[in-house]
Enzyme design. Structure first.
Site, PDB file in Angstrom:
ATOM      1  CG  ASP A  23      91.139  46.997  48.091  1.00  0.00           C
ATOM      2  OD1 ASP A  23      90.549  46.004  47.627  1.00  0.00           O
ATOM      3  OD2 ASP A  23      92.218  47.426  47.645  1.00  0.00           O
ATOM      4  N   GLY A  24      90.561  44.679  50.224  1.00  0.00           N
ATOM      5  CA  GLY A  24      91.378  43.646  50.851  1.00  0.00           C
ATOM      6  C   GLY A  24      90.613  42.398  51.263  1.00  0.00           C
ATOM      7  CG  ASN A  25      86.337  42.213  51.235  1.00  0.00           C
ATOM      8  OD1 ASN A  25      86.731  42.787  52.245  1.00  0.00           O
ATOM      9  ND2 ASN A  25      85.169  42.478  50.666  1.00  0.00           N
ATOM     10  NE  ARG A  27      94.866  42.601  48.524  1.00  0.00           N
ATOM     11  CZ  ARG A  27      95.080  43.889  48.762  1.00  0.00           C
ATOM     12  NH1 ARG A  27      96.248  44.301  49.179  1.00  0.00           N
ATOM     13  NH2 ARG A  27      94.101  44.749  48.603  1.00  0.00           N
ATOM     14  CG  HIS A  40      83.874  39.288  48.419  1.00  0.00           C
ATOM     15  ND1 HIS A  40      84.623  40.435  48.401  1.00  0.00           N
ATOM     16  CD2 HIS A  40      84.217  38.605  47.283  1.00  0.00           C
ATOM     17  CE1 HIS A  40      85.386  40.443  47.305  1.00  0.00           C
ATOM     18  NE2 HIS A  40      85.155  39.342  46.616  1.00  0.00           N
ATOM     19  CB  SER A  69      82.316  51.619  36.675  1.00  0.00           C
ATOM     20  OG  SER A  69      82.476  52.765  37.444  1.00  0.00           O
ATOM     21  CG  LEU A 134      75.308  56.773  59.339  1.00  0.00           C
ATOM     22  CD1 LEU A 134      76.485  57.725  59.494  1.00  0.00           C
ATOM     23  CD2 LEU A 134      75.798  55.347  59.596  1.00  0.00           C
ATOM     24  NE  ARG A 189      92.423  51.000  47.884  1.00  0.00           N
ATOM     25  CZ  ARG A 189      92.160  50.952  46.592  1.00  0.00           C
ATOM     26  NH1 ARG A 189      92.040  52.051  45.916  1.00  0.00           N
ATOM     27  NH2 ARG A 189      92.034  49.785  45.975  1.00  0.00           N
TER      28      ARG A 189
HETATM   29  C1  IPE Z   1      88.122  49.426  44.755  1.00  0.00           C
HETATM   30  O1  IPE Z   1      88.789  48.244  45.033  1.00  0.00           O
HETATM   31  C2  IPE Z   1      86.670  49.171  44.627  1.00  0.00           C
HETATM   32  C3  IPE Z   1      85.965  48.716  45.832  1.00  0.00           C
HETATM   33  C4  IPE Z   1      86.453  48.541  47.013  1.00  0.00           C
HETATM   34  C5  IPE Z   1      84.584  48.447  45.628  1.00  0.00           C
HETATM   35  P1  IPE Z   1      89.497  47.407  43.892  1.00  0.00           P
HETATM   36  O2  IPE Z   1      90.127  46.230  44.551  1.00  0.00           O
HETATM   37  O3  IPE Z   1      88.557  47.119  42.788  1.00  0.00           O
HETATM   38  O4  IPE Z   1      90.596  48.434  43.350  1.00  0.00           O
HETATM   39  P2  IPE Z   1      91.896  48.199  42.475  1.00  0.00           P
HETATM   40  O5  IPE Z   1      91.503  47.380  41.290  1.00  0.00           O
HETATM   41  O6  IPE Z   1      92.884  47.444  43.316  1.00  0.00           O
HETATM   42  O7  IPE Z   1      92.395  49.564  42.139  1.00  0.00           O
HETATM   43  C1  IPE Z   2      87.204  44.699  48.047  1.00  0.00           C
HETATM   44  O1  IPE Z   2      88.056  43.633  48.238  1.00  0.00           O
HETATM   45  C2  IPE Z   2      85.820  44.267  47.631  1.00  0.00           C
HETATM   46  C3  IPE Z   2      85.466  44.627  46.250  1.00  0.00           C
HETATM   47  C4  IPE Z   2      86.240  45.244  45.386  1.00  0.00           C
HETATM   48  C5  IPE Z   2      84.140  44.264  45.826  1.00  0.00           C
HETATM   49  P1  IPE Z   2      88.825  42.962  47.041  1.00  0.00           P
HETATM   50  O2  IPE Z   2      87.975  41.875  46.485  1.00  0.00           O
HETATM   51  O3  IPE Z   2      89.295  43.969  46.065  1.00  0.00           O
HETATM   52  O4  IPE Z   2      90.052  42.298  47.777  1.00  0.00           O
HETATM   53  P2  IPE Z   2      91.561  42.261  47.277  1.00  0.00           P
HETATM   54  O5  IPE Z   2      91.957  43.680  47.004  1.00  0.00           O
HETATM   55  O6  IPE Z   2      91.589  41.419  46.052  1.00  0.00           O
HETATM   56  O7  IPE Z   2      92.306  41.660  48.417  1.00  0.00           O
HETATM   57 MG    MG Z   3      90.964  45.053  45.836  1.00  0.00          MG
END
Ligand code: IPE
Ligand code: IPE
Ligand code: MG
Length: 252
Positions: A23-25, A27, A40, A69, A134, A189
Protein backbone atom coordinates in the site's frame (compact mmCIF):
# COMPACT_ATOMS: atom_id res chain seq x y z
CA UNK A 1 -1.94 -27.71 4.77
CA UNK A 2 -1.65 -27.83 8.55
CA UNK A 3 -3.69 -25.33 10.48
CA UNK A 4 -2.19 -23.24 13.30
CA UNK A 5 -5.30 -23.81 15.40
CA UNK A 6 -4.90 -27.60 15.16
CA UNK A 7 -1.12 -28.13 15.18
CA UNK A 8 1.49 -25.71 16.52
CA UNK A 9 3.82 -24.87 13.63
CA UNK A 10 7.58 -24.84 13.95
CA UNK A 11 8.92 -21.32 14.43
CA UNK A 12 12.10 -20.32 12.64
CA UNK A 13 13.92 -16.97 12.46
CA UNK A 14 13.12 -16.61 8.77
CA UNK A 15 9.40 -16.80 8.03
CA UNK A 16 8.43 -19.54 5.61
CA UNK A 17 5.53 -17.54 4.25
CA UNK A 18 5.39 -13.74 4.00
CA UNK A 19 2.17 -11.98 2.96
CA UNK A 20 2.23 -8.30 2.02
CA UNK A 21 -0.36 -5.57 1.46
CA UNK A 22 1.55 -3.35 -0.92
CA UNK A 23 0.00 0.00 0.00
CA UNK A 24 0.96 3.63 -0.50
CA UNK A 25 1.72 3.84 -4.22
CA UNK A 26 -0.66 6.76 -4.73
CA UNK A 27 0.65 8.77 -1.80
CA UNK A 28 4.25 8.06 -2.78
CA UNK A 29 3.51 9.68 -6.15
CA UNK A 30 1.45 12.56 -4.75
CA UNK A 31 4.29 13.50 -2.37
CA UNK A 32 6.42 13.95 -5.49
CA UNK A 33 3.68 15.87 -7.29
CA UNK A 34 3.40 12.98 -9.72
CA UNK A 35 0.17 11.33 -10.88
CA UNK A 36 -0.90 8.26 -8.87
CA UNK A 37 -0.08 5.89 -11.70
CA UNK A 38 3.62 6.84 -11.42
CA UNK A 39 3.49 5.25 -7.97
CA UNK A 40 1.98 2.05 -9.35
CA UNK A 41 4.73 1.88 -11.98
CA UNK A 42 7.40 2.23 -9.27
CA UNK A 43 5.54 -0.34 -7.21
CA UNK A 44 6.40 -2.99 -9.81
CA UNK A 45 10.11 -2.32 -9.22
CA UNK A 46 9.60 -2.80 -5.50
CA UNK A 47 7.96 -6.17 -6.21
CA UNK A 48 11.00 -7.24 -8.23
CA UNK A 49 13.38 -6.29 -5.37
CA UNK A 50 11.32 -7.96 -2.69
CA UNK A 51 10.93 -11.19 -4.70
CA UNK A 52 14.71 -11.30 -5.18
CA UNK A 53 15.36 -10.69 -1.49
CA UNK A 54 12.88 -13.37 -0.46
CA UNK A 55 14.73 -15.91 -2.61
CA UNK A 56 18.04 -14.81 -1.04
CA UNK A 57 16.66 -15.05 2.50
CA UNK A 58 15.13 -18.48 1.94
CA UNK A 59 11.49 -17.44 2.25
CA UNK A 60 9.54 -20.21 0.52
CA UNK A 61 6.19 -18.49 -0.06
CA UNK A 62 5.46 -14.84 -0.83
CA UNK A 63 1.87 -13.67 -1.22
CA UNK A 64 1.22 -10.16 -2.51
CA UNK A 65 -2.04 -8.21 -2.51
CA UNK A 66 -2.11 -6.48 -5.89
CA UNK A 67 -5.78 -5.65 -6.41
CA UNK A 68 -8.67 -6.11 -4.01
CA UNK A 69 -12.29 -6.96 -4.78
CA UNK A 70 -13.01 -3.42 -3.58
CA UNK A 71 -10.44 -1.69 -5.79
CA UNK A 72 -12.98 -1.67 -8.67
CA UNK A 73 -14.48 1.28 -6.78
CA UNK A 74 -11.56 3.44 -7.95
CA UNK A 75 -11.83 5.81 -10.93
CA UNK A 76 -12.01 3.80 -14.18
CA UNK A 77 -8.77 5.35 -15.49
CA UNK A 78 -6.87 4.11 -12.45
CA UNK A 79 -8.41 0.62 -12.68
CA UNK A 80 -7.49 0.53 -16.40
CA UNK A 81 -3.94 1.61 -15.63
CA UNK A 82 -3.58 -1.06 -12.96
CA UNK A 83 -4.81 -3.75 -15.38
CA UNK A 84 -2.34 -2.63 -18.05
CA UNK A 85 0.47 -2.50 -15.49
CA UNK A 86 -0.36 -6.03 -14.43
CA UNK A 87 -0.30 -7.17 -18.05
CA UNK A 88 3.04 -5.49 -18.82
CA UNK A 89 4.57 -6.83 -15.60
CA UNK A 90 3.50 -10.37 -16.55
CA UNK A 91 5.15 -9.89 -19.95
CA UNK A 92 8.40 -8.54 -18.52
CA UNK A 93 8.83 -10.56 -15.36
CA UNK A 94 8.05 -14.12 -16.43
CA UNK A 95 11.45 -14.72 -18.04
CA UNK A 96 13.15 -13.39 -14.91
CA UNK A 97 11.00 -15.65 -12.74
CA UNK A 98 11.86 -18.67 -14.88
CA UNK A 99 15.53 -17.86 -14.39
CA UNK A 100 15.28 -17.29 -10.63
CA UNK A 101 13.24 -20.37 -9.82
CA UNK A 102 10.08 -18.46 -8.95
CA UNK A 103 6.75 -20.18 -9.36
CA UNK A 104 3.96 -17.72 -10.08
CA UNK A 105 0.32 -18.15 -9.13
CA UNK A 106 -2.53 -15.71 -9.36
CA UNK A 107 -5.35 -16.03 -6.82
CA UNK A 108 -8.67 -14.23 -7.00
CA UNK A 109 -11.85 -14.03 -9.03
CA UNK A 110 -10.34 -13.94 -12.50
CA UNK A 111 -13.72 -13.99 -14.23
CA UNK A 112 -13.85 -10.18 -14.23
CA UNK A 113 -10.55 -9.84 -16.12
CA UNK A 114 -10.50 -9.67 -19.90
CA UNK A 115 -9.52 -12.73 -21.86
CA UNK A 116 -6.10 -11.41 -22.96
CA UNK A 117 -5.11 -10.92 -19.33
CA UNK A 118 -6.49 -14.32 -18.37
CA UNK A 119 -4.47 -15.96 -21.15
CA UNK A 120 -1.30 -14.21 -19.97
CA UNK A 121 -1.95 -15.35 -16.42
CA UNK A 122 -2.36 -18.96 -17.54
CA UNK A 123 0.79 -18.74 -19.63
CA UNK A 124 2.81 -17.25 -16.75
CA UNK A 125 1.61 -19.94 -14.36
CA UNK A 126 2.35 -22.70 -16.86
CA UNK A 127 5.83 -21.46 -17.71
CA UNK A 128 6.87 -21.24 -14.06
CA UNK A 129 4.96 -24.27 -12.71
CA UNK A 130 8.10 -26.41 -12.27
CA UNK A 131 9.99 -23.81 -10.20
CA UNK A 132 10.67 -24.49 -6.54
CA UNK A 133 12.82 -21.72 -5.01
CA UNK A 134 9.88 -19.43 -4.15
CA UNK A 135 6.13 -19.67 -4.71
CA UNK A 136 4.87 -16.17 -5.50
CA UNK A 137 1.11 -15.82 -5.18
CA UNK A 138 -0.31 -12.57 -6.52
CA UNK A 139 -3.80 -11.84 -5.22
CA UNK A 140 -5.78 -10.05 -7.91
CA UNK A 141 -9.48 -9.25 -7.63
CA UNK A 142 -9.10 -11.06 -4.34
CA UNK A 143 -11.03 -10.59 -1.11
CA UNK A 144 -10.77 -12.65 2.07
CA UNK A 145 -14.56 -12.91 2.28
CA UNK A 146 -14.77 -13.92 -1.39
CA UNK A 147 -12.29 -16.72 -0.67
CA UNK A 148 -14.32 -18.04 2.29
CA UNK A 149 -17.62 -17.91 0.38
CA UNK A 150 -15.95 -19.60 -2.60
CA UNK A 151 -14.57 -22.33 -0.32
CA UNK A 152 -18.04 -23.06 1.05
CA UNK A 153 -19.46 -23.22 -2.50
CA UNK A 154 -16.72 -25.64 -3.55
CA UNK A 155 -17.22 -27.70 -0.42
CA UNK A 156 -20.97 -28.03 -1.03
CA UNK A 157 -20.42 -28.88 -4.69
CA UNK A 158 -17.99 -31.64 -3.72
CA UNK A 159 -20.20 -32.96 -0.87
CA UNK A 160 -23.82 -31.97 -1.60
CA UNK A 161 -25.23 -34.14 1.20
CA UNK A 162 -22.67 -33.36 3.87
CA UNK A 163 -24.00 -33.57 7.45
CA UNK A 164 -23.42 -30.30 9.39
CA UNK A 165 -21.37 -32.16 12.01
CA UNK A 166 -18.88 -33.18 9.35
CA UNK A 167 -17.95 -29.56 8.60
CA UNK A 168 -14.53 -28.90 10.06
CA UNK A 169 -11.77 -26.32 9.82
CA UNK A 170 -9.68 -28.74 7.78
CA UNK A 171 -12.47 -29.37 5.31
CA UNK A 172 -13.08 -25.67 4.76
CA UNK A 173 -9.33 -25.00 4.55
CA UNK A 174 -8.81 -27.59 1.82
CA UNK A 175 -11.37 -25.82 -0.37
CA UNK A 176 -9.83 -22.37 0.03
CA UNK A 177 -8.21 -20.85 -3.07
CA UNK A 178 -4.94 -20.60 -1.09
CA UNK A 179 -5.57 -23.89 0.72
CA UNK A 180 -2.37 -25.50 -0.51
CA UNK A 181 -0.14 -22.82 1.04
CA UNK A 182 1.02 -22.89 4.66
CA UNK A 183 -0.52 -20.06 6.69
CA UNK A 184 1.52 -16.82 6.55
CA UNK A 185 4.05 -16.45 9.36
CA UNK A 186 4.61 -12.76 8.74
CA UNK A 187 2.14 -10.19 7.42
CA UNK A 188 3.50 -6.82 6.28
CA UNK A 189 1.48 -3.75 5.40
CA UNK A 190 3.28 -0.73 3.98
CA UNK A 191 1.84 2.77 3.64
CA UNK A 192 0.95 3.51 7.27
CA UNK A 193 -2.58 2.09 7.58
CA UNK A 194 -3.21 -0.43 10.34
CA UNK A 195 -5.90 -2.58 8.80
CA UNK A 196 -6.38 -5.85 6.95
CA UNK A 197 -8.59 -4.49 4.11
CA UNK A 198 -10.17 -7.89 3.39
CA UNK A 199 -6.85 -9.70 2.78
CA UNK A 200 -6.34 -13.35 3.93
CA UNK A 201 -9.03 -13.23 6.66
CA UNK A 202 -8.97 -16.95 7.30
CA UNK A 203 -5.22 -17.51 7.10
CA UNK A 204 -4.07 -14.63 9.32
CA UNK A 205 -5.43 -16.28 12.49
CA UNK A 206 -1.95 -16.59 14.10
CA UNK A 207 0.21 -14.57 11.72
CA UNK A 208 2.61 -11.99 13.16
CA UNK A 209 1.55 -8.52 11.99
CA UNK A 210 4.07 -5.86 10.94
CA UNK A 211 3.08 -2.36 9.87
CA UNK A 212 5.41 0.23 8.40
CA UNK A 213 4.79 3.84 7.38
CA UNK A 214 7.09 3.41 4.39
CA UNK A 215 5.25 3.61 1.08
CA UNK A 216 5.37 0.50 -1.10
CA UNK A 217 7.63 1.98 -3.85
CA UNK A 218 10.24 2.67 -1.12
CA UNK A 219 10.07 -0.85 0.32
CA UNK A 220 13.40 -2.46 -0.56
CA UNK A 221 15.60 -5.40 0.48
CA UNK A 222 16.71 -3.60 3.65
CA UNK A 223 13.11 -2.85 4.61
CA UNK A 224 12.24 -6.52 4.17
CA UNK A 225 15.23 -7.51 6.32
CA UNK A 226 13.95 -5.15 9.05
CA UNK A 227 10.53 -6.78 8.95
CA UNK A 228 12.12 -10.24 9.18
CA UNK A 229 14.27 -9.10 12.13
CA UNK A 230 11.17 -7.87 13.91
CA UNK A 231 9.54 -11.24 13.23
CA UNK A 232 12.55 -13.13 14.62
CA UNK A 233 12.16 -11.28 17.95
CA UNK A 234 8.54 -12.26 18.43
CA UNK A 235 7.44 -15.07 20.71
CA UNK A 236 4.76 -17.04 18.92
CA UNK A 237 2.66 -18.62 21.61
CA UNK A 238 -0.33 -20.01 19.69
CA UNK A 239 -2.43 -19.84 22.82
CA UNK A 240 0.16 -21.23 25.24
CA UNK A 241 1.92 -19.41 28.07
CA UNK A 242 5.37 -17.95 27.66
CA UNK A 243 6.74 -20.52 30.14
CA UNK A 244 5.40 -23.39 28.07
CA UNK A 245 6.98 -21.98 24.94
CA UNK A 246 10.38 -21.70 26.65
CA UNK A 247 10.14 -25.19 28.15
CA UNK A 248 9.10 -27.05 25.05
CA UNK A 249 10.81 -24.94 22.39
CA UNK A 250 8.95 -23.45 19.50
CA UNK A 251 6.98 -26.56 18.55
CA UNK A 252 4.86 -28.82 20.68
C1 IPE B 1 -5.39 -2.75 -0.05
O1 IPE B 1 -5.05 -1.42 -0.25
C2 IPE B 1 -5.39 -3.47 -1.34
C3 IPE B 1 -4.10 -3.60 -2.04
C4 IPE B 1 -2.95 -3.18 -1.64
C5 IPE B 1 -4.18 -4.26 -3.29
P1 IPE B 1 -6.16 -0.30 -0.36
O2 IPE B 1 -5.45 1.00 -0.54
O3 IPE B 1 -7.17 -0.65 -1.39
O4 IPE B 1 -6.87 -0.38 1.07
P2 IPE B 1 -7.81 0.65 1.82
O5 IPE B 1 -8.89 1.06 0.87
O6 IPE B 1 -6.98 1.84 2.20
O7 IPE B 1 -8.30 -0.08 3.03
C1 IPE C 1 -1.63 0.24 -3.37
O1 IPE C 1 -1.40 1.59 -3.36
C2 IPE C 1 -1.90 -0.30 -4.75
C3 IPE C 1 -3.28 -0.77 -4.95
C4 IPE C 1 -4.25 -0.73 -4.06
C5 IPE C 1 -3.58 -1.32 -6.24
P1 IPE C 1 -2.59 2.63 -3.32
O2 IPE C 1 -2.98 2.94 -4.72
O3 IPE C 1 -3.68 2.18 -2.44
O4 IPE C 1 -1.88 3.90 -2.72
P2 IPE C 1 -2.48 4.90 -1.63
O5 IPE C 1 -2.91 4.07 -0.47
O6 IPE C 1 -3.63 5.60 -2.28
O7 IPE C 1 -1.35 5.81 -1.31
MG1 MG D 1 -4.12 2.40 -0.50
Amino acid sequence: MQSSTQVIPLSTDVPRHVAIIMDGNGRWAQRRLLPRFAGHARGVEAVRNVVKRCVERGVEFLTLFAFSSENWRRPPEEVGFLMRTFMVALDHEITRMERNGVRLRIAGDLSRFDSTLRTKIEEGERRTAHNTALTLTVCANYGGRWEIVEAIKRLLRAHPHLAPDKVSEELIATHMALGDLPEPDLFIRTGGERRISNFLLWQLAYTELYFTDRFWPDFDAKALDEAISSYAERERRFGRTSEQVRQTGAAD
